[in-house]
Design an enzyme around this catalytic site. Sequence first.
Site, short mmCIF file in Angstrom:
data_model
loop_
_atom_site.label_atom_id
_atom_site.label_comp_id
_atom_site.label_asym_id
_atom_site.label_seq_id
_atom_site.Cartn_x
_atom_site.Cartn_y
_atom_site.Cartn_z
CG ASN A 170 -5.54 7.33 -3.95
OD1 ASN A 170 -4.62 6.53 -4.09
ND2 ASN A 170 -5.84 7.85 -2.77
CG HIS A 202 -2.02 1.01 1.15
ND1 HIS A 202 -3.34 0.71 1.34
CD2 HIS A 202 -2.00 2.34 0.87
CE1 HIS A 202 -4.08 1.79 1.19
NE2 HIS A 202 -3.28 2.80 0.91
CG HIS A 238 0.53 14.90 1.71
ND1 HIS A 238 -0.35 15.02 0.66
CD2 HIS A 238 0.03 13.91 2.51
CE1 HIS A 238 -1.34 14.14 0.83
NE2 HIS A 238 -1.13 13.45 1.93
CG HIS A 253 -10.03 3.93 2.08
ND1 HIS A 253 -8.96 4.75 2.34
CD2 HIS A 253 -11.11 4.57 2.59
CE1 HIS A 253 -9.37 5.83 2.99
NE2 HIS A 253 -10.68 5.76 3.16
CG ASP A 263 -6.23 3.75 -0.64
OD1 ASP A 263 -6.88 3.41 0.35
OD2 ASP A 263 -5.22 4.46 -0.57
CG HIS A 314 -0.80 6.72 -1.59
ND1 HIS A 314 -1.97 6.62 -2.30
CD2 HIS A 314 -1.05 6.19 -0.36
CE1 HIS A 314 -2.90 6.07 -1.51
NE2 HIS A 314 -2.36 5.79 -0.34
NE ARG A 339 0.78 11.58 -2.37
CZ ARG A 339 -0.26 11.08 -1.73
NH1 ARG A 339 -1.21 10.40 -2.37
NH2 ARG A 339 -0.39 11.26 -0.44
CG ASN A 349 -9.14 8.91 6.50
OD1 ASN A 349 -9.57 8.32 7.48
ND2 ASN A 349 -9.87 9.10 5.41
CG ASP A 378 -1.85 4.62 3.82
OD1 ASP A 378 -1.73 4.99 2.64
OD2 ASP A 378 -2.81 4.95 4.54
ZN ZN Z 1 -6.72 4.44 2.09
#
Ligand code: ZN
Length: 424
Positions: A98, A64, A313, A183, A156, A66, A68, A282, A309
């Site tokens: 996402n 999991h 950012h 999710h 997600d 990200h 970007r 979250n 996760d």
């Molecule tokens: Zn999530």
Amino acid sequence: MIFLTDIYLSGPRVLNPARGTDSVADILIRDGKVVFPAAGDVPQGCEMMDCMGLWAMPGLVDMHVHLRTPGNTGAETLESGLRAALAGGVTTVGLMPNTNPPIDNPELAGKLMRTVENLKLAAAVPVPCVTVGGAGGPLTDLEAFASLGLKAFSDDGHPVMPDRSFRAACERIAAFGGVLVEHPENTALAAGGVVNLGPVSVALGVPGLSEESEWSDAARCVALLEGTGARLHLTHLSSPESVRIASQAAAKGLSVTCDVTPHHLALSHDILQALGSAAKMNPPLRSEESRRELVSMCAHGLVGVVASDHAPHTRESKDIPLQSAAFGVTGLETLLPVTMGVLSGEGGMSPLAVVAMLSTAPASVLGIEIPDLRSETCDSLVLFDPGEEWVFQGGYSLSRNTPFLGTRLTGRVVMTLCRGRVFQ
Ligand SMILES: [Zn+2]
């Protein structure tokens, strides 16, 4: 730095969950492959490395993540993210869809796969959207993704909605043995929430996110899964009640697995007042009581997987008031020390069992090859110093939004062999 010479690892403790083995053995990395040499058989000209006290384990799988890309490469790029992965001992990541635009079509998934291949860093497996745009409603071309070898799907950032799309997705995914990665969030209950609902949200004066907003969606998914024959994986669970729902469903014969994150295992909502948005994600950090219960549930085998996760950012989206700051923390580079620390320490788990939660178990959920330190064929391995103390000050990730920044950690990745190349 990348090395291409042969390396002889002398005397590490070798943890290989694929075979359930935990023993001391020399390892020769020859032509990019793991070899278990005969005793005393040290080839001429290779680099010797004294590995007494170090642990060798298969390349980790973080299902999991990200990165970007496309859309927010100021926060992370494939290259920075996959370098961060290698620094953390992770040789395969699951790319959450996402992004902007989202990974909801096979063309974009294929393009990302080719870019990753060319980078020759860690491997990455796109986890495409279940619904078009990840927005709920019509399903994506699940079968076309499957023909690219992709078996795991997720919306997600959001739950898979509405119910009829969830059910239809399960039926189609079951036909090719895939998995729906949910999710779990009841968006109506969660709307506007910032941190865990309780004394901390009250003290900070921000709306709360209840545990019920997570577990009520887990319960919805389990009910909809029934009879479809699909596999369901509930990701980043923060509420012990969600884990109970997953394990009760599995006990009834449904194919339900789940993961938790290192930050939910190691931290509670009490640190929010000190750290602010660096600890905002979250689902949110929960109470100390819930945190302890999650650790115990891992130790009792009710949670099979740990995933970071990793959610980078930019400063602009984090260095602002808590209520408007983005959700998410980075995690690839601290995954192994934080997880090993809490689960083998407080949780009392064996290091071998913890490594399984970070390698073989997530690989099996994603439907990819199970990492196995087999002689002559294996080309990925992690060397970990369980005793090294260090302070994480940021690494290869372009972002530093983690509650572990500046924290003293025990245990550090010394070297990662990934697809035949050594990264140190
Ligand atoms: Zn999530």
